[in-house]
Scaffold this motif. Sequence first.
Motif, PDB file in Angstrom:
ATOM      1  N   THR A 103       0.140   0.273  -2.986  1.00  0.00           N
ATOM      2  CA  THR A 103       1.545  -0.030  -2.713  1.00  0.00           C
ATOM      3  C   THR A 103       2.425   1.031  -3.359  1.00  0.00           C
ATOM      4  O   THR A 103       2.222   1.386  -4.524  1.00  0.00           O
ATOM      5  CB  THR A 103       1.935  -1.419  -3.265  1.00  0.00           C
ATOM      6  OG1 THR A 103       1.135  -2.424  -2.642  1.00  0.00           O
ATOM      7  CG2 THR A 103       3.403  -1.717  -3.010  1.00  0.00           C
ATOM      8  N   ARG A 127      13.446  -0.107   1.332  1.00  0.00           N
ATOM      9  CA  ARG A 127      12.356  -0.990   1.776  1.00  0.00           C
ATOM     10  C   ARG A 127      12.553  -1.421   3.221  1.00  0.00           C
ATOM     11  O   ARG A 127      11.591  -1.541   3.985  1.00  0.00           O
ATOM     12  CB  ARG A 127      12.271  -2.203   0.854  1.00  0.00           C
ATOM     13  CG  ARG A 127      11.022  -3.050   1.036  1.00  0.00           C
ATOM     14  CD  ARG A 127      10.886  -4.036  -0.114  1.00  0.00           C
ATOM     15  NE  ARG A 127       9.600  -4.708  -0.075  1.00  0.00           N
ATOM     16  CZ  ARG A 127       9.397  -5.893   0.494  1.00  0.00           C
ATOM     17  NH1 ARG A 127      10.406  -6.531   1.057  1.00  0.00           N
ATOM     18  NH2 ARG A 127       8.204  -6.446   0.503  1.00  0.00           N
ATOM     19  N   GLY A 135       7.129  -1.717  -2.849  1.00  0.00           N
ATOM     20  CA  GLY A 135       7.608  -2.611  -3.889  1.00  0.00           C
ATOM     21  C   GLY A 135       8.510  -1.816  -4.816  1.00  0.00           C
ATOM     22  O   GLY A 135       8.981  -0.728  -4.460  1.00  0.00           O
ATOM     23  N   ASN A 171       8.912  -8.696  -5.613  1.00  0.00           N
ATOM     24  CA  ASN A 171       8.667  -7.317  -5.174  1.00  0.00           C
ATOM     25  C   ASN A 171       8.684  -6.327  -6.332  1.00  0.00           C
ATOM     26  O   ASN A 171       8.354  -5.152  -6.140  1.00  0.00           O
ATOM     27  CB  ASN A 171       9.713  -6.902  -4.140  1.00  0.00           C
ATOM     28  CG  ASN A 171       9.601  -7.705  -2.863  1.00  0.00           C
ATOM     29  OD1 ASN A 171       8.496  -7.973  -2.391  1.00  0.00           O
ATOM     30  ND2 ASN A 171      10.738  -8.102  -2.304  1.00  0.00           N
ATOM     31  N   ARG A 173       6.817  -5.023  -9.132  1.00  0.00           N
ATOM     32  CA  ARG A 173       5.408  -5.090  -9.500  1.00  0.00           C
ATOM     33  C   ARG A 173       5.123  -4.525 -10.885  1.00  0.00           C
ATOM     34  O   ARG A 173       4.111  -4.868 -11.492  1.00  0.00           O
ATOM     35  CB  ARG A 173       4.575  -4.332  -8.460  1.00  0.00           C
ATOM     36  CG  ARG A 173       4.822  -4.769  -7.031  1.00  0.00           C
ATOM     37  CD  ARG A 173       4.441  -6.215  -6.783  1.00  0.00           C
ATOM     38  NE  ARG A 173       4.661  -6.616  -5.408  1.00  0.00           N
ATOM     39  CZ  ARG A 173       3.802  -6.386  -4.418  1.00  0.00           C
ATOM     40  NH1 ARG A 173       2.658  -5.756  -4.668  1.00  0.00           N
ATOM     41  NH2 ARG A 173       4.092  -6.766  -3.191  1.00  0.00           N
TER      42      ARG A 173
END
Length: 253
Positions: A103, A127, A135, A171, A173
Amino acid sequence: MWRACLLDPSEIRRLRAARERLDLCPLAVHVNYLINLASNEPVIRAKSIASFRGELERAVAIGAEYLILHPGSFRGQAISEALRALAGGLHEAAGGFDPGGLTILIENTAGAGAHLGSRLEELALIRQLVDLPIGFCLDTCHLLAAGFDITTAAGLGDTLLRIESVIGLDNVRVIHANDSKAPLGAHADRHANIGEGHIGLTAFRRILRHPRLRDKPFILETPVDEEGDDRRNMDMLKSLAAARFRRPEARFV
């Protein structure tokens, strides 16, 4: 520099074995700081796209979960144009590439000069514009410098509510844990050792123990002015996080 080293397969195997043995997860890689996918300057843009493609390939090769990217600079453009250029650069770099379990994390910035990403709305738009696993990585120093008062209970609560409404806390992370040499709203990216800046130990204790943040991975990017500073910063975060948990104020629930 733009040129990257080739990965040694034997070192990749050693890294994977060490991660399994020590239960090290997640692995987050930060891309080359020269990369500016938002640039409209042809040479910089071409080098940035090629370099980011290499970062993607190496991150997947070593089994990283996250690849962290600064949004870049909008110098010479409108912010909206730069955000579209960034999205286009991400798509071009990732063309035909299978990210697997990787990601891409867009990191917030302090907002110095023409840097994108100090506003949560800019992160959210990136995004929305990109059809890739995206993320976010939030940096505590950058948040403070961008004007988010995370030093008080009320300020942290307001900041988290804002993050939830604009980009979604799920979102986020990774969190970069850095104190700040610059004060609130200074728009200066100057990291400090934990407890030695304008955020302070009390605020870090509150951040580390907050129920919405306790399960997030925290990564240090603090300076090493003297030998052992990195270990001292890690030990400090561990001691602050390990203290007995207290029920937060109702506004944070």
